[in-house]
Design a protein around this motif. Structure first.
Motif, PDB file in Angstrom:
ATOM      1  N   GLN A  97       0.819  -1.209   0.000  1.00  0.00           N
ATOM      2  CA  GLN A  97       0.000   0.000   0.000  1.00  0.00           C
ATOM      3  C   GLN A  97       0.857   1.266   0.000  1.00  0.00           C
ATOM      4  N   GLY A  98       1.905   1.248  -0.821  1.00  0.00           N
ATOM      5  CA  GLY A  98       2.755   2.418  -0.987  1.00  0.00           C
ATOM      6  C   GLY A  98       3.785   2.632   0.107  1.00  0.00           C
ATOM      7  N   GLN A  99       3.803   1.776   1.110  1.00  0.00           N
ATOM      8  CA  GLN A  99       4.780   1.900   2.186  1.00  0.00           C
ATOM      9  C   GLN A  99       5.893   0.873   1.996  1.00  0.00           C
ATOM     10  N   TYR A 100       7.110   1.277   2.365  1.00  0.00           N
ATOM     11  CA  TYR A 100       8.289   0.441   2.186  1.00  0.00           C
ATOM     12  C   TYR A 100       8.733  -0.129   3.526  1.00  0.00           C
ATOM     13  N   PHE A 101       9.074  -1.420   3.503  1.00  0.00           N
ATOM     14  CA  PHE A 101       9.575  -2.114   4.691  1.00  0.00           C
ATOM     15  C   PHE A 101      10.774  -2.938   4.266  1.00  0.00           C
ATOM     16  N   ILE A 102      11.710  -3.124   5.182  1.00  0.00           N
ATOM     17  CA  ILE A 102      12.909  -3.885   4.837  1.00  0.00           C
ATOM     18  C   ILE A 102      13.145  -4.983   5.858  1.00  0.00           C
ATOM     19  N   GLY A 103      13.618  -6.120   5.368  1.00  0.00           N
ATOM     20  CA  GLY A 103      13.885  -7.264   6.230  1.00  0.00           C
ATOM     21  C   GLY A 103      12.643  -8.117   6.410  1.00  0.00           C
ATOM     22  N   PHE A 104      12.827  -9.270   7.025  1.00  0.00           N
ATOM     23  CA  PHE A 104      11.692 -10.146   7.318  1.00  0.00           C
ATOM     24  C   PHE A 104      11.681 -10.534   8.783  1.00  0.00           C
ATOM     25  N   LYS A 105      10.582 -10.210   9.426  1.00  0.00           N
ATOM     26  CA  LYS A 105      10.256 -10.692  10.761  1.00  0.00           C
ATOM     27  C   LYS A 105       8.770 -10.997  10.729  1.00  0.00           C
ATOM     28  N   ALA A 106       8.411 -12.206  11.117  1.00  0.00           N
ATOM     29  CA  ALA A 106       7.009 -12.616  11.062  1.00  0.00           C
ATOM     30  C   ALA A 106       6.113 -11.642  11.810  1.00  0.00           C
ATOM     31  N   GLU A 107       6.561 -11.175  12.983  1.00  0.00           N
ATOM     32  CA  GLU A 107       5.749 -10.250  13.777  1.00  0.00           C
ATOM     33  C   GLU A 107       5.484  -8.950  13.012  1.00  0.00           C
ATOM     34  N   GLN A 108       6.501  -8.449  12.329  1.00  0.00           N
ATOM     35  CA  GLN A 108       6.341  -7.213  11.563  1.00  0.00           C
ATOM     36  C   GLN A 108       5.361  -7.441  10.411  1.00  0.00           C
ATOM     37  N   TYR A 109       5.488  -8.564   9.713  1.00  0.00           N
ATOM     38  CA  TYR A 109       4.579  -8.843   8.601  1.00  0.00           C
ATOM     39  C   TYR A 109       3.150  -8.994   9.094  1.00  0.00           C
ATOM     40  N   GLU A 110       2.965  -9.593  10.280  1.00  0.00           N
ATOM     41  CA  GLU A 110       1.618  -9.712  10.859  1.00  0.00           C
ATOM     42  C   GLU A 110       1.007  -8.339  11.069  1.00  0.00           C
ATOM     43  N   GLU A 111       1.793  -7.404  11.636  1.00  0.00           N
ATOM     44  CA  GLU A 111       1.301  -6.045  11.865  1.00  0.00           C
ATOM     45  C   GLU A 111       0.951  -5.331  10.577  1.00  0.00           C
ATOM     46  N   ILE A 112       1.762  -5.520   9.580  1.00  0.00           N
ATOM     47  CA  ILE A 112       1.587  -4.820   8.308  1.00  0.00           C
ATOM     48  C   ILE A 112       0.440  -5.415   7.484  1.00  0.00           C
ATOM     49  N   LEU A 113       0.373  -6.728   7.429  1.00  0.00           N
ATOM     50  CA  LEU A 113      -0.472  -7.401   6.440  1.00  0.00           C
ATOM     51  C   LEU A 113      -1.736  -8.073   6.969  1.00  0.00           C
ATOM     52  N   LEU A 114      -1.806  -8.328   8.257  1.00  0.00           N
ATOM     53  CA  LEU A 114      -2.985  -9.048   8.762  1.00  0.00           C
ATOM     54  C   LEU A 114      -3.902  -8.149   9.553  1.00  0.00           C
TER      55      LEU A 114
END
Length: 114
Positions: A97-114
């Motif tokens: 959604q136009g925002q940039y994120f770097i690296g992979f952490k499951a917790e971060q992806y949960e916050e961003i995508l779920l």
């Protein structure tokens, strides 16, 4: 729209792709080496993340630079190096959604995508 950028043999990319697939998140994958990398995308990513965040200083490609190259790094030289050698870009880069994120952490992806 969610897009994941990286290099296919990277462990972090593999983990991110697996997480996205297991969580039924539709995404597009862009491999720097296979699909190419252009200055417009790299400049936009740098403006959103900063070149010091985007540049992977832990990788073997960076470590193989001369001391002079490492000492004289600035925005322009870092972008030129990343464009020439995409393995120097930290991975993965996720754009959601136009925002940039770097690296992979499951917790971060949960916050961003779920």
């Amino acid at each position: 729209m969610t897009t994941l950028y990286g290099i296919k043999n990277c462990d972090s990319i593999k983990k991110a792709k697996t997480w996205l697939t297991n969580n039924n998140i539709e995404f597009t994958y862009h491999d720097y080496r296979q699909d190419g990398l252009d200055i417009a995308w790299l400049t936009e990513a740098e403006q959103n993340l900063g070149w010091e965040v985007l540049l992977n200083k832990r990788g073997t490609t960076f470590r193989q630079l001369s001391e002079q190259q490492k000492q004289n790094l600035d925005q322009a030289s870092a972008i030129a190096l990343m464009l020439e050698q995409p393995a120097m870009i930290k991975r993965p880069v996720l754009i959601h959604q136009g925002q940039y994120f770097i690296g992979f952490k499951a917790e971060q992806y949960e916050e961003i995508l779920l």
